[in-house]
Design a protein around this motif. Structure first.
Motif, mmCIF file in Angstrom:
data_model
loop_
_atom_site.group_PDB
_atom_site.id
_atom_site.type_symbol
_atom_site.label_atom_id
_atom_site.label_comp_id
_atom_site.label_asym_id
_atom_site.label_seq_id
_atom_site.Cartn_x
_atom_site.Cartn_y
_atom_site.Cartn_z
ATOM 1 N N LYS A 409 36.759 -12.885 51.366
ATOM 2 C CA LYS A 409 37.954 -12.788 52.499
ATOM 3 C C LYS A 409 38.942 -11.904 51.918
ATOM 4 O O LYS A 409 39.677 -12.352 51.235
ATOM 5 N N PRO A 410 38.805 -10.581 51.926
ATOM 6 C CA PRO A 410 39.703 -9.515 51.599
ATOM 7 C C PRO A 410 41.064 -9.804 52.195
ATOM 8 O O PRO A 410 41.243 -9.887 53.323
ATOM 9 N N GLU A 411 42.146 -9.590 51.087
ATOM 10 C CA GLU A 411 43.605 -9.883 51.738
ATOM 11 C C GLU A 411 44.192 -9.011 50.864
ATOM 12 O O GLU A 411 43.958 -8.405 49.626
ATOM 13 N N MET A 412 45.339 -8.575 51.532
ATOM 14 C CA MET A 412 46.227 -7.469 50.936
ATOM 15 C C MET A 412 46.862 -7.839 49.398
ATOM 16 O O MET A 412 47.267 -7.007 48.725
ATOM 17 N N GLU A 413 46.919 -9.187 49.284
ATOM 18 C CA GLU A 413 47.784 -9.520 47.984
ATOM 19 C C GLU A 413 46.898 -9.147 46.915
ATOM 20 O O GLU A 413 47.491 -9.050 45.605
ATOM 21 N N TYR A 414 45.526 -9.313 46.903
ATOM 22 C CA TYR A 414 44.735 -8.849 45.907
ATOM 23 C C TYR A 414 45.030 -7.179 45.539
ATOM 24 O O TYR A 414 45.067 -7.031 44.498
ATOM 25 N N LEU A 415 45.060 -6.400 46.657
ATOM 26 C CA LEU A 415 45.391 -4.891 46.493
ATOM 27 C C LEU A 415 46.940 -4.614 45.642
ATOM 28 O O LEU A 415 47.033 -4.065 44.988
ATOM 29 N N TYR A 416 47.789 -5.532 46.255
ATOM 30 C CA TYR A 416 49.093 -5.560 45.571
ATOM 31 C C TYR A 416 49.051 -5.948 44.324
ATOM 32 O O TYR A 416 49.715 -5.362 43.371
ATOM 33 N N CYS A 417 48.308 -6.779 43.820
ATOM 34 C CA CYS A 417 48.064 -7.436 42.485
ATOM 35 C C CYS A 417 47.710 -6.250 41.863
ATOM 36 O O CYS A 417 48.430 -6.133 40.680
ATOM 37 N N ALA A 418 46.680 -5.582 42.244
ATOM 38 C CA ALA A 418 45.959 -4.461 41.382
ATOM 39 C C ALA A 418 46.791 -3.336 41.201
ATOM 40 O O ALA A 418 47.064 -2.766 40.001
ATOM 41 N N VAL A 419 47.525 -3.105 42.360
ATOM 42 C CA VAL A 419 48.686 -1.705 42.258
ATOM 43 C C VAL A 419 49.709 -2.167 41.230
ATOM 44 O O VAL A 419 50.300 -1.516 40.587
ATOM 45 N N PHE A 420 50.295 -3.421 41.112
ATOM 46 C CA PHE A 420 51.040 -3.784 40.332
ATOM 47 C C PHE A 420 50.683 -3.773 38.799
ATOM 48 O O PHE A 420 51.529 -3.183 37.993
ATOM 49 N N ILE A 421 49.524 -4.010 38.518
ATOM 50 C CA ILE A 421 49.220 -4.105 37.160
ATOM 51 C C ILE A 421 49.085 -2.729 36.704
ATOM 52 O O ILE A 421 49.663 -2.455 35.628
ATOM 53 N N PHE A 422 48.556 -1.729 37.478
ATOM 54 C CA PHE A 422 48.249 -0.464 37.027
ATOM 55 C C PHE A 422 49.761 0.383 37.344
ATOM 56 O O PHE A 422 49.811 1.604 36.748
ATOM 57 N N SER A 423 50.915 -0.065 37.997
ATOM 58 C CA SER A 423 51.905 0.718 38.196
ATOM 59 C C SER A 423 52.743 0.583 36.826
ATOM 60 O O SER A 423 53.841 1.500 36.559
ATOM 61 N N GLY A 424 52.355 -0.450 35.902
ATOM 62 C CA GLY A 424 52.920 -0.548 34.629
ATOM 63 C C GLY A 424 52.851 0.941 33.713
ATOM 64 O O GLY A 424 53.584 1.357 32.974
#
Length: 463
Positions: A409-424
């Motif tokens: 069940k793909p959801e946007m929150e997983y993408l947000y999480c990945a983006v946040f991690i790499f935004s560091g």
């Protein structure tokens, strides 16, 4: 840092048990049953996750006795993969995982502590948020005042939560002896076959088991870590696992699957049916349990920010120590401040899924790091050495827990999480790697004024 070397074996066990047993066993059974679909797989998932937590903690016992630095995964990822991976872990954990965990636990504390004043209805959101904020401020204050006081608070509340767990288990055994076994028969009827749903069930149980790695965050403050770290793990985690499975069995002796799903608070419903007229002890001790878990979470979160600041991956002020109290006060206050922000949304389920997704990425990387260091760091002394198949299993399970819900069940929150991690990385290059001059000039007076305000000094000045 005289007072920081205080944690013995008993306090280490209490830190693990006290952090693990929070609100999860009192709220997660509903979510686990919902995703697994039946009583049988629900109990099996609780048992399997206990084994998984023990295996994961054994890997951490090897890592913690091999690399005797505080900071948990941060120190191990630094040794195995270098500063970039370690920085991304500290960035994600300090900014999101640790404060959101504290927010989740204190929101549960607030719900249980306010519910007796609102019989028959849900407490107003403003009340639970204010109580949650008050709990965060109180816990941070206790941890800033004294490491010893925070350790005593942890020990006392751990004993309290073990007492209510024992009461529920004994009551469940009595109900079984009376023949209340019908909910446990045909236990696998209706089992879910969804790949992702089972993964989400694991998420919720593993949230309840969260805390099995907490002692590794304070390795430098642990007496005889090569002895007490693995011993505390081997005592605490099997104890919690057995308690969790038996508590779930107790719930099913008085509630059907449908009744459990409809219950606003599973532990309270159990208490009302079995322990009346002293059912009030259940919400009281659940409040104790969540408060103790929040205290343990805050205790270890401050150490990660402190170690990361010491290594230059966070602002320097976070690595400073209270001149009078010998506690990492700036790091503790920063974690508490972020937790206060995270209680504003108050969506516990979303926070749990977000937390679990990111956390298991780093659990898997840490286990992989243990395998890598078997070949790249052969010279390191290993007082504890686990079979390499165990970290291999943790890597595979982590891989499944990260990918299964996304695929199902793909959801946007997983993408947000990945983006946040790499935004560091956007901050890492200029401020950590390059150390741009204007940032250093900007931070110098801010650090000086905060240092004077909080009466804190660099750790080497307290020796």
């Amino acid at each position: 840092m005289t007072e920081m070397s205080l944690v013995g074996l008993l306090s280490g066990i209490c830190l693990i048990v006290g952090t693990m047993i929070g609100s999860g066993i009192f709220i997660s059974p509903k979510a686990v049953l919902l995703f697994s679909g039946a009583v049988g797989p629900c109990l099996l998932i609780w048992a399997f996750c206990g084994v998984l937590a023990t295996l994961g903690a054994l890997c951490y016992a090897e890592l913690g006795t091999m690399i005797t630095k505080s900071g948990g995964e941060y120190s191990y990822l630094m040794e195995a993969f270098g500063p970039i991976v370690a920085y991304l872990y500290s960035w994600t954990t300090i900014m999101v995982l640790k404060p959101s965990s504290l927010a989740i636990i204190t929101l549960s504390f607030a719900e249980y502590s306010s519910s007796p004043f609102y019989p028959g209805c849900t407490p107003p959101l403003v009340v639970t948020k204010c109580l949650s904020a008050a709990a965060i401020i109180l816990i941070v204050s206790v941890n800033c005042l004294s490491v010893k006081l925070a350790s005593y608070v942890q020990n006392i509340f751990t004993l309290a939560k073990l007492l209510i767990i024992l009461v529920i288990i004994v009551a469940g055994i009595v109900m079984l002896a009376k023949g209340n076994t019908e909910n446990l028969s045909n236990a696998f009827v209706g089992t879910s076959s969804s790949f992702g749903a089972i993964g989400l069930a694991f998420y919720n149980v593993l949230w309840a088991y969260g805390g099995w790695n907490q002692l590794n965050f304070i390795t430098e403050e642990l007496k005889q870590p090569s002895r007490n770290l693995p011993l505390a793990i081997l005592i605490a985690i099997p104890l919690v696992s057995v308690c969790y499975v038996l508590v779930n069995v107790a719930y099913f002796t008085v509630m059907t699957a449908s009744e459990l799903l409809l219950s606003p608070a599973v532990a309270l419903t159990f208490g009302d049916r079995v322990l009346y007229p002293v059912s009030w002890i259940v919400p009281l001790f659940v409040v104790f349990s969540t408060f103790g878990s929040a205290n343990g979470s805050c205790f270890t979160a401050g150490r990660l920010a402190y170690v990361s600041g010491r290594e230059g991956h966070m602002v320097k002020i976070l690595s400073y120590i209270s001149l009078k109290r010998y506690s990492p006060a700036p790091a503790l206050m920063f974690n508490g401040f972020l937790a206060l922000i995270y209680i504003i949304p108050a969506d516990i389920n979303t926070l749990i899924n977000y937390f679990s997704f990111a956390q298991w990425v780093f659990y898997g990387l840490t286990a992989l790091g243990l395998i890598v260091m078997r070949f790249t760091r052969k010279e390191l002394h290993r007082p504890v050495k686990v079979p390499i198949v165990i970290p291999g299993l943790i890597v595979l399970v982590s891989f499944y827990l990260v990918l299964a819900p996304i695929i199902d069940k793909p959801e946007m929150e997983y993408l947000y999480c990945a983006v946040f991690i790499f935004s560091g990385l956007l901050l890492y290059y200029p401020f950590v790697y390059r150390k741009v001059n204007w940032a250093c000039k900007l931070m110098r007076p801010i650090t000086m004024h905060l240092q004077l305000l909080m009466e804190v000094v660099p750790p080497d000045k307290t020796e």
